[in-house]
Design a protein around this motif. Structure first.
Motif, PDB file in Angstrom:
ATOM      1  N   SER A 118       0.792  -1.229   0.000  1.00 32.90           N
ATOM      2  CA  SER A 118       0.000   0.000   0.000  1.00 32.90           C
ATOM      3  C   SER A 118       0.821   1.275   0.000  1.00 32.90           C
ATOM      4  N   ILE A 131       2.392   2.388   2.606  1.00 37.20           N
ATOM      5  CA  ILE A 131       2.333   2.958   3.956  1.00 37.20           C
ATOM      6  C   ILE A 131       3.199   2.092   4.859  1.00 37.20           C
ATOM      7  N   ARG A 179       3.908   7.552   4.886  1.00 35.92           N
ATOM      8  CA  ARG A 179       3.558   7.329   3.490  1.00 35.92           C
ATOM      9  C   ARG A 179       4.785   7.485   2.602  1.00 35.92           C
ATOM     10  N   ARG A 181       4.501  14.434   3.384  1.00 41.27           N
ATOM     11  CA  ARG A 181       4.122  13.086   2.943  1.00 41.27           C
ATOM     12  C   ARG A 181       2.606  12.872   2.907  1.00 41.27           C
ATOM     13  N   MET A 215       0.682  12.374  -0.285  1.00 38.46           N
ATOM     14  CA  MET A 215       0.582  11.099  -0.991  1.00 38.46           C
ATOM     15  C   MET A 215      -0.781  10.454  -0.812  1.00 38.46           C
ATOM     16  N   LEU A 216      -1.548  10.908   0.166  1.00 32.77           N
ATOM     17  CA  LEU A 216      -2.918  10.420   0.320  1.00 32.77           C
ATOM     18  C   LEU A 216      -3.725  10.762  -0.926  1.00 32.77           C
ATOM     19  N   ASN A 234      -2.277   8.817  -4.090  1.00 28.22           N
ATOM     20  CA  ASN A 234      -2.744   7.433  -4.145  1.00 28.22           C
ATOM     21  C   ASN A 234      -4.197   7.351  -4.597  1.00 28.22           C
TER      22      ASN A 234
END
Length: 349
Positions: free
Chosen positions: A93, A95, A101, A148, A151-152, A155
């Motif tokens: 994932s 993570i 992340r 970071r 990156m949510l 993704n």
């Protein structure tokens, strides 16, 4: 460390009071070492003259520099404080430990396709690597890209966690090749064009991309710019040795061959070749645009002065040492970044 050396090391550790691995654990560690080969972990995480897997050279991305971190089991500066669940989450994932992340320079969009056993085997191997205390500042991106949490959103737009799904209409060999190329081998990370956000363009999978001043070429079966003129045997030889009648590896690909593909098993190399040769058509009627007469004249003079002594006046080459340039798919690429032959220095070298 090859399989024989690793086997001897495991045996020696047991005899000298080191970890007492069972036969099943030893087999898992050996399988994991091979997963590290498939994934070319050393290629990014080991710098020249550095300790194995203790951190690599900066990766220059269009967004800034990222440094591959220390992945030895050192508790303070490596992954020694991680759990196997942390590692699996990172691979599947993006993570990692403590919810950090990762950026896709760590190719979790490809590694997500690896199955649980291969990830567990890789983890088992990494826990046996010599711990090295080497603190690495991995995130060297400029503000605000260094946050970071961004990156949510990346993704959500560009990544879906998913395991490899075999194609029941294809052979076991084809599916093995697809699994390696799409998963651990992460070939698309270099060879697929990128969007403005740095995500792979799935519609142009493996059709060539710029990479740190080099051009990772089209490795589909396109006859003009890809592998259409290569046989499966040509491709296996290239991945095994870096040389065949069509090309000589240089730059990042030479490093990938040294660290990874040259150490792969012959059946896996053959499977990769079968899969890549199935991608796209081996017939391509598109012809490159011809430069104007002035550029053709200048190019002919440059070729005659710098190239013809080795590659011949007609560009036919001379065996594997001086491959043919006439009709060469590397020469036919849309980018000139990797057209400079290994015999000529790069500017500033």
């Amino acid at each position: 460390m090859n399989k024989l050396v690793l086997t001897l090391a495991i045996g020696a550790a047991a005899l000298t009071g080191g970890p007492a691995w069972s036969a099943d654990q030893a087999d898992q560690i050996i399988r994991g070492q091979y997963q590290a080969v498939l994934g070319d972990c050393a290629g990014c995480h080991t710098r020249a003259e550095g300790k194995p897997l203790a951190g690599g050279l900066p990766l220059e991305t269009p967004f800034g520099a990222l440094v591959p971190p220390n992945i030895t089991p050192d508790r303070e500066t490596g992954i020694g404080s991680w759990s196997e669940a942390d590692f699996r989450s990172m691979m599947k994932s993006g993570i990692g430990h403590n919810g950090v992340r990762l950026y896709p320079a760590m190719p979790y969009p490809a590694y997500t396709r690896m199955n649980d056993r291969d990830i567990s085997d890789l983890w088992a191997y990494l826990t046996t690597v010599q711990p090295v205390s080497n603190k690495v500042e991995a995130n060297q991106l400029p503000f605000p890209l260094n946050i970071r949490l961004a990156m949510l959103g990346w993704n959500a737009l560009n990544f879906t966690e998913a395991s490899f799904q075999p194609d029941p209409s294809k052979s076991a060999e084809w599916n093995r090749g697809a699994y390696i190329v799409q998963g651990a081998g992460h070939c698309g990370t270099c060879h697929s064009p990128k969007s403005f956000l740095g995500a792979d363009k799935d519609s142009e999978f493996l059709q060539g991309a710029s990479l740190q001043g080099w051009f990772a070429p089209d490795i589909t079966n396109n006859a003009q710019s890809g592998l259409g003129k290569w046989s499966e045997e040509d491709l296996v030889k290239y991945l095994k040795t870096g040389v065949n009648a069509h090309s000589i590896a240089s730059g990042p690909m030479a490093e990938a061959i040294e660290n990874s593909t040259s150490k792969m098993t012959d059946p896996d190399l053959k499977a990769v070749a079968v899969y890549l040769k199935s991608l796209g058509s081996d017939v391509d009627s598109a012809q490159p645009a011809k430069p104007d007469a002035t550029r053709m004249t200048a190019g002919e003079a440059i070729y005659r002065d710098n190239c013809s002594a080795c590659h011949g006046g007609d560009g036919a080459g001379s065996g594997a040492l001086f491959p043919s340039l006439a009709g060469n798919s590397i020469v036919a690429q849309g980018s000139a970044e990797t057209r400079r032959p290994p015999c000529l220095p790069w500017p500033g070298a």
